[in-house]
Write an enzyme that holds these catalytic residues in place. Structure first.
Site, mmCIF file in Angstrom:
data_model
loop_
_atom_site.group_PDB
_atom_site.id
_atom_site.type_symbol
_atom_site.label_atom_id
_atom_site.label_comp_id
_atom_site.label_asym_id
_atom_site.label_seq_id
_atom_site.Cartn_x
_atom_site.Cartn_y
_atom_site.Cartn_z
ATOM 1 N N CYS A 121 0.815 -1.224 0.000
ATOM 2 C CA CYS A 121 0.000 0.000 0.000
ATOM 3 C C CYS A 121 0.849 1.274 0.000
ATOM 4 O O CYS A 121 0.321 2.360 -0.228
ATOM 5 C CB CYS A 121 -0.945 0.011 1.190
ATOM 6 S SG CYS A 121 -2.075 -1.379 1.183
ATOM 7 N N HIS A 260 -3.118 7.256 3.125
ATOM 8 C CA HIS A 260 -3.531 5.960 2.583
ATOM 9 C C HIS A 260 -4.977 5.698 3.027
ATOM 10 O O HIS A 260 -5.314 5.839 4.203
ATOM 11 C CB HIS A 260 -2.594 4.880 3.109
ATOM 12 C CG HIS A 260 -3.014 3.504 2.743
ATOM 13 N ND1 HIS A 260 -3.459 3.177 1.494
ATOM 14 C CD2 HIS A 260 -3.060 2.356 3.479
ATOM 15 C CE1 HIS A 260 -3.772 1.892 1.465
ATOM 16 N NE2 HIS A 260 -3.533 1.369 2.659
ATOM 17 N N ASN A 290 -10.015 0.132 0.389
ATOM 18 C CA ASN A 290 -8.553 0.186 0.341
ATOM 19 C C ASN A 290 -8.093 -0.402 -0.996
ATOM 20 O O ASN A 290 -8.185 -1.608 -1.207
ATOM 21 C CB ASN A 290 -7.996 -0.606 1.528
ATOM 22 C CG ASN A 290 -6.477 -0.628 1.556
ATOM 23 O OD1 ASN A 290 -5.818 -0.174 0.619
ATOM 24 N ND2 ASN A 290 -5.924 -1.161 2.630
#
Ligand code: COA
Length: 333
Positions: A121, A260, A290
């Site tokens: 990520c 994020h 996500n």
């Protein structure tokens, strides 16, 4: 493509942005029909309302190519102008060739070198930092940076603790020498002590695919959610503070923080820890979940499209992911 000799540049900056998410939307209500969960649980524990899921046969390079075309249009560039493609992904179309080579072919960037970068990520910020080094040294002039994942291919759709969290998508940025503004500072970090917390065990060299790995569901993502949660909060807050200090920028000067997009509660805890005003934080995880390597790239692109970031604004990107890895970047737009 061999290196051109370009002038050394003081800074690199973003000349164009684009993103793409697949057509199919999977809502919390849809998930209620698949596992024992509820829209209310997902909203209150994560902030996510829906996510986009790639169709059958739609791979990371397909999403990436569309995001790249949009970034090229935004930068008013042709694919032939690109010298290097860096594709940050942990879900390439296949182990080899690289996802970056598929993207190159799809967009027609015939003059580019191409490689993949894996930092989960945190991939987009890692790839921006890598691209920055090529641009600043004059090794390459126009670098296409992509953060993209089709993580849905690695999700166990019977595991409610993970399947509600993720979505698919791609974001692209074109990094070039900056006349003004650009990247002011960046911080990257990792701690391999925590490799067990978030992983896909099988399908690599250590545990190749076999009937047993399929039976044991070892090709799916497994995560210790609450431990990752705590480390994400600490990791992102520290990385942002360090990047700000390195750039000599006070947090009061920051116009927009792009974290994020994993979980609203992680974001809230990060800004509380930093004493950062919530209204300056860009959040779009309610729409996408996500999206792993794409998360920060998509959020940056949407923030610009929505007019949340204007020329001369100082902004901060903050990422965190499996590894564990983290990265933060301060930019002047
Ligand atoms: N629907 C309903 N209940 C669920 C659920 C779901 N989708 N997923 C888990 N639960 C249950 C658990 O089984 C547990 O039940 P129990 O108390 O009977 O055992 C309960 O909800 C609480 O689980 P817990 O794990 O303590 O919840 P949490 O508040 O920590 O939230 C996460 C779980 C996964 C949302 C949270 O830990 C998280 O976001 N972690 C970080 C994950 C992440 O972002 N990873 C990527 C980083 S890049």
């Amino acid at each position: 493509m061999t290196a051109k000799s370009n002038p050394v540049s003081a800074r690199a900056g973003i000349a164009g942005l684009g993103f793409y998410v697949p057509q199919r939307v999977l809502s919390n209500r849809d998930l209620e029909k698949m596992v024992e969960t509820s829209d209310e649980w997902i909203r209150t524990r994560t902030g996510i309302v829906e996510r986009h899921i790639a169709g059958q046969g739609e791979g990371t390079s397909d999403l990436s190519a569309e995001a790249a075309r949009r970034a090229l249009a935004d930068a008013r560039m042709k694919a032939e102008d690109i010298d290097l493609i860096i594709a940050a992904t942990t879900t390439p179309d296949m182990p080899l060739p690289s996802c970056a080579c598929f993207i190159q072919e799809k967009i027609g960037a015939k003059n580019a070198a191409a490689f993949d970068l894996g930092a989960a990520c945190a991939g987009f910020v890692y790839a921006l930092v890598a691209a920055e080094q090529f641009v600043k040294t004059g090794f390459y002039r126009n670098v296409l940076v992509i953060g993209a994942d089709v993580i849905s291919s690695f999700i166990d759709w019977t595991d409610r603790s993970t399947c509600v969290l993720f979505g698919d998508g791609a974001g692209a940025a074109i990094l070039t020498p900056a006349g003004s503004g650009g990247i002011l500072s960046s911080v990257l970090g990792s701690d391999g002590h925590y490799t067990d917390l978030l992983k896909i065990s099988a399908g690599g060299s250590k545990m190749p695919a076999s009937p047993e790995t399929v039976t044991h569901k070892d090709h799916y993502l497994k995560m210790s959610g609450s431990e990752v949660f705590k480390l994400a909060v600490r990791g992102m807050a520290e990385a942002v503070n360090e990047a700000l200090e390195k750039a000599g920028v006070k947090k009061e000067e920051v116009k927009c923080l792009i974290p994020h997009q994993a979980n609203q509660r992680i974001i809230d805890a990060v800004v509380e820890r930093m004493g950062f005003p919530k209204e300056k934080v860009f959040v779009n995880l309610q729409k996408y979940g996500n999206t792993s390597s794409a998360s920060c790239a998509i959020a940056l692109c949407e923030a610009v499209q929505e007019g949340k970031i204007k020329k001369k604004d100082k902004i901060v990107l903050a990422t965190f992911g499996s590894g564990l890895v983290w990265g933060a970047m301060v930019m002047e737009w």
